[in-house]
Each structure stands twice: as structure tokens, then as C-alpha cells.
Design a protein around this motif. Structure first.
Motif, PDB file in Angstrom:
ATOM      1  N   UNK A  60       0.860  -1.182   0.000  1.00  0.00           N
ATOM      2  CA  UNK A  60       0.000   0.000   0.000  1.00  0.00           C
ATOM      3  C   UNK A  60       0.901   1.238   0.000  1.00  0.00           C
ATOM      4  N   UNK A  61       0.639   2.154  -0.914  1.00  0.00           N
ATOM      5  CA  UNK A  61       1.530   3.310  -1.076  1.00  0.00           C
ATOM      6  C   UNK A  61       1.059   4.489  -0.227  1.00  0.00           C
ATOM      7  N   UNK A  74      10.450  -1.640  -5.344  1.00  0.00           N
ATOM      8  CA  UNK A  74      10.599  -0.546  -4.384  1.00  0.00           C
ATOM      9  C   UNK A  74       9.254  -0.046  -3.860  1.00  0.00           C
ATOM     10  N   UNK A  75       8.204  -0.828  -4.071  1.00  0.00           N
ATOM     11  CA  UNK A  75       6.934  -0.472  -3.437  1.00  0.00           C
ATOM     12  C   UNK A  75       7.099  -0.616  -1.928  1.00  0.00           C
ATOM     13  N   UNK A  76       6.533   0.307  -1.163  1.00  0.00           N
ATOM     14  CA  UNK A  76       6.764   0.288   0.291  1.00  0.00           C
ATOM     15  C   UNK A  76       6.191  -0.964   0.948  1.00  0.00           C
ATOM     16  N   UNK A 280     -10.173   0.066   1.219  1.00  0.00           N
ATOM     17  CA  UNK A 280      -9.421   0.481   2.405  1.00  0.00           C
ATOM     18  C   UNK A 280      -8.621   1.751   2.131  1.00  0.00           C
ATOM     19  N   UNK A 281      -7.924   1.785   1.002  1.00  0.00           N
ATOM     20  CA  UNK A 281      -7.103   2.961   0.692  1.00  0.00           C
ATOM     21  C   UNK A 281      -7.982   4.185   0.428  1.00  0.00           C
ATOM     22  N   UNK A 294      -1.895   5.694  -7.683  1.00  0.00           N
ATOM     23  CA  UNK A 294      -1.813   4.240  -7.519  1.00  0.00           C
ATOM     24  C   UNK A 294      -1.572   3.949  -6.040  1.00  0.00           C
ATOM     25  N   UNK A 295      -2.622   3.553  -5.364  1.00  0.00           N
ATOM     26  CA  UNK A 295      -2.580   3.454  -3.908  1.00  0.00           C
ATOM     27  C   UNK A 295      -2.208   2.061  -3.391  1.00  0.00           C
ATOM     28  N   UNK A 296      -2.324   1.025  -4.209  1.00  0.00           N
ATOM     29  CA  UNK A 296      -2.060  -0.338  -3.745  1.00  0.00           C
ATOM     30  C   UNK A 296      -1.462  -1.149  -4.888  1.00  0.00           C
TER      31      UNK A 296
END
Length: 452
Positions: A60-61, A74-76, A280-281, A294-296
Motif C-alpha cells: 500500500x503506497x 521498491x513499493x513500500x 481500504x485505501x 496508484x494506492x495499492x
């Protein structure tokens, strides 16, 4: 057949310098081709390819607007609060696992000569072992009821170092001076890359795995990728080493999350997880979080493996170069054979005059080429061994010899089944390349070279 083989062997010995030149020419092409193709093949292997499409890395970003995602790796990782929300969500899946990287010093409880070890490790839940197909040689993962207990799973290397390879289940080992009970001994020697932390590293593997709750209680450091929002940047080192309670409410991601879906209900479960992430996001965005479009992200392992293969572009360039060089070697082989056979015109003409058919001449020279091809392939395989060893030493040097040699060696070892298959194709290519010179020499008419 014996006569054909003897005549072919005599042909190999005739113009011996040209024969040696042809073998050396082919050997160079085969060596480079086998070395590079083996390296590319082994680098793309993974022990989890059988279920790679069912495994997804969940991200999830939550980062600031200016955070730049350079690539899929590198997505968190998830923050603690987002991981808890996912864990409590009403979703169907086969396994859901959270983990983070850690490091600590392992010491023996006994007063013996075994030196302490600095261990790269993971803090995880018990599902970790199912998601990553962790193989055990002694014992098993901890039980769900032991998830907050002082237990540990160690790797075979640790077991060999401290316990001489014997069954150490039930023994104790010190982690940063605190004793933990060994419940299992795993063998990660066949896990060529460390996938769980999204680094896909071939430098080292986990030497131990401890329960997440135990790691938090012992405050084992968070050693892996941990991006934080700008407002949390100043506390990042504090969150890594000390303040786990503050980290749990911070906008810092440290929990790598893997979700494995059932093979039969994969698409339905993936769609439900995607819908949950979207809802959720969006809900959290109304509270000021998740500013990115792009949240997820739910990337399956197969996609990640394909993406990782793009980082091997130089190896693939070298592989293409090796194909080109091998093609040049085949062209050179044709030229050498034409020169070699030119000196045999009178001998072949005499064979024809004595009643040998054209097909008989063809068979002699095809056997001769086969003998040369076998010699070149065997020499090429032997020199490919040396080439792989050289590449192994170069890679260890580039890693400052800090990597696990046994793990790096996986990528620079001869795969004999692959070498056998490649050898068959190489043999066929050499035989096809030799057809034109054989056609030329077999076309000589009887007694045409014997006049005068």
C-alpha cells in the motif's frame, strides 16, 4: 561399420594441424555459449516457480506525493497499522504472512570453541514456512501457541557450526545474549535467492527465523528496506534500532507481506483482495493518507521474476554475443573443412574408382565430423567449467567476498542436464555446417583426379 570408423579416424589424423585448428575454433564458441547460457538459465531459476502465480506481494503506497517508485521492487512494505487491518480483513486465502529483515549475533550456550556468528535473519509468523516452502531436516516450525515464546528455527549452516550437524532440536542458542530454544533446523541451500524481503539477493540467505512477537519483545533491529514519510525521517534510525512501540504508530513501512491464494479459487480470491485494498485505501484517503493515484499493488511472484530478469540485460547481451560468435565458429568450420578435404580429392577419387558409392564417402566424412564435434564439445564443456569458476570468482570479488560462497556458487555451476541438451543441439549444428563440405567431397567422380 568398423571399416567406416577406421577410415574416418584416418581422415581425422590427416592434416592434423587443420583438425586441431577446427577443434580449437569450435571449442572457443562452445565454451562461451555454454558459460553464458548456463549463467542466464541458473540466474532465472527459483524454487517457488511451481506456485509463483498464486503468490502475491501486497503493498500500500502511503508515502508522500514526491515519493518515486523506481521499479516493482521498491513499493513500500506495509506499516504496522495497515498490516493489522489486512490481517483482520474478512478475506479468503491459503496463507498470509508478514516478515521483516533483522540481524543479530548467535552464540553457543556451551563453553566450546565455536565462534559467534553474525546472522542475517527474518522475523516472521508461522505461515512464512508454508508460503516459502521452507524445507526442514530436523524438527518443524513453531506452533501457533508458541508465537510469543523464546523459540527459533536455525539454518543447516548454523547447526553445522554450533552442533556439528547433529539434531539440535530442543537445544538452546543465544541471540544477542538471550537464550532461545531451537524447534527446527531448515536447509535453505536450494533457495537461490532471498525472495521474502523483495531483494531477490543471491548474496546470502536467512540463517535463522524467529517469531515476530518474540523479535518485537527482544527489540531485534529492523534491518531491511524501511521507507518513511518525510515527517518520520528523523526518527528512522530510532525506529530501526530501539523504539518498536513508536514504529507501530508511525508512517514507516517495514513489514513485507505475502499472500498466497488457492490454485482453484485464485482469481476470485485475488479479486476480493484487490477490492478490499481499493476500499481500504479510499477510506484512508478521506482521512488524509494515500495521496498517490496508484494506492495499492498486488504483484504476483511470476511477474516479479519476469521483471527481475530485465536486470540481467548485460548477461543477455553477452549471451547474444556468444550465439553470434558460435555462428562465426561454424562458418570457420566450413572453411577449414573445405581446405582439409581439398587435399583428399585424389584419395576419394581412388575410393570411387575402386567401387565405393557416393553414400559410402558421405558416411566416412560424417563420422569424421562427428568425432571432431565430440572432441570439441567435450573440450568446450571442460573449459566452460573454468569459465563458470572464473565468473564465480569475479562475482565474489565484486561483492567484496562478503556473500555466502555456497549461495553464489549456485549461479555458476555446470548444469549437466542442460549441458547435455545444449551439447545435442551443438552437435547437430556442427553436423549441419559440415554437410556442404561433405557434399563437395562426395561429388568427385571416379578416377577424375587420377589422370597422368
Amino acid at each position: 561399420m568398423k571399416d567406416l570408423f577406421q577410415l574416418a579416424l584416418q581422415g581425422v589424423k590427416q592434416k592434423g594441424k587443420l583438425t586441431i585448428l577446427m577443434i580449437v575454433n569450435l571449442m572457443i564458441g562452445i565454451t562461451l555459449l555454454l558459460t553464458m547460457s548456463t549463467t542466464v538459465k541458473l540466474s532465472g531459476n527459483s524454487v517457488l516457480t511451481d506456485k509463483a502465480s498464486q503468490m502475491h506481494h501486497f503493498s500500500l503506497n502511503y508515502m508522500d506525493n514526491d515519493f518515486d517508485i523506481r521499479n516493482q521492487f521498491r513499493y513500500p512494505p506495509l506499516t504496522f497499522q495497515d498490516a493489522q487491518a489486512l490481517k483482520n480483513a474478512d478475506l479468503d486465502y491459503k496463507h498470509l504472512s508478514f516478515n521483516y529483515d533483522t540481524r543479530f549475533i548467535l552464540e553457543s550456550e556451551q563453553l566450546d570453541s565455536a565462534r559467534p556468528m553474525i546472522a542475517t535473519a527474518s522475523a516472521s509468523d508461522v505461515d512464512y514456512f508454508n508460503v516459502f516452502n521452507v524445507p526442514f531436516i530436523y524438527g518443524a516450525p513453531w506452533l501457533e501457541a508458541q508465537s510469543d515464546s523464546d523459540v527459533i528455527v536455525i539454518d543447516k549452516k548454523v547447526n553445522d557450526h554450533f552442533f556439528s550437524g547433529e539434531n539440535s532440536v530442543g537445544q538452546f542458542i543465544k541471540v544477542d545474549k538471550q537464550s532461545l530454544k531451537i524447534v527446527g533446523v531448515m536447509d535453505l541451500s536450494q533457495h537461490k535467492r532471498r525472495i521474502s524481503n523483495m531483494r531477490f539477493s543471491n548474496r546470502y540467505n536467512d540463517l535463522a527465523i524467529v517469531p515476530m512477537a518474540t523479535a518485537e519483545r527482544m527489540n531485534l533491529p529492523r534491518a531491511g528496506y524501511m521507507p518513511c514519510q518525510t515527517k518520520e525521517e528523523n526518527q528512522r534510525s530510532e525506529y530501526r534500532q530501539h523504539n518498536i512501540s513508536a514504529l507501530k504508530s508511525a508512517e514507516c513501512g517495514y513489514l513485507h507481506t505475502w499472500i498466497e491464494f488457492d490454485q482453484q479459487n485464485h482469481q476470485q480470491q485475488l479479486a476480493a483482495a484487490t477490492l478490499w485494498a481499493r476500499n481500504y485505501t479510499q477510506q484512508q484517503a478521506n482521512l488524509g493518507r494515500f495521496p498517490h493515484e496508484e494506492k495499492y499493488k498486488l504483484n504476483d511472484l511470476q511477474l516479479l521474476l519476469n521483471e527481475f530478469a530485465q536486470f540481467m540485460r548485460w548477461e543477455k547481451v553477452y549471451l547474444q554475443f556468444s550465439y553470434l560468435l558460435f555462428a562465426i565458429c561454424l562458418v570457420n568450420t566450413v572453411g577449414i573443412l573445405l581446405a582439409k578435404y581439398q587435399s583428399k580429392n585424389k584419395l576419394v577419387s581412388l575410393y570411387r574408382a575402386l567401387g565405393a558409392s557416393r553414400w559410402y564417402i558421405v558416411k566416412i566424412h560424417l563420422i569424421e565430423i562427428s568425432l571432431i564435434a565430440f572432441a570439441a564439445i567435450i573440450a568446450g564443456v571442460l573449459f566452460a567449467h573454468l569459465g563458470l569458476e572464473l565468473m564465480f570468482q569475479v562475482n565474489m570479488y565484486q561483492m567484496d567476498y562478503s556473500a555466502d560462497p555456497s549461495l553464489v556458487k549456485h549461479f555458476f555451476s555446470m548444469d549437466y542436464s542442460f549441458a547435455l541438451t545444449s551439447g545435442a543441439f551443438i552437435y547437430a549444428a556442427i553436423l549441419i555446417a559440415g554437410l556442404y563440405p561433405v557434399y563437395r567431397i562426395s561429388g568427385i567422380s571416379p578416377a577424375s583426379q587420377l589422370r597422368g
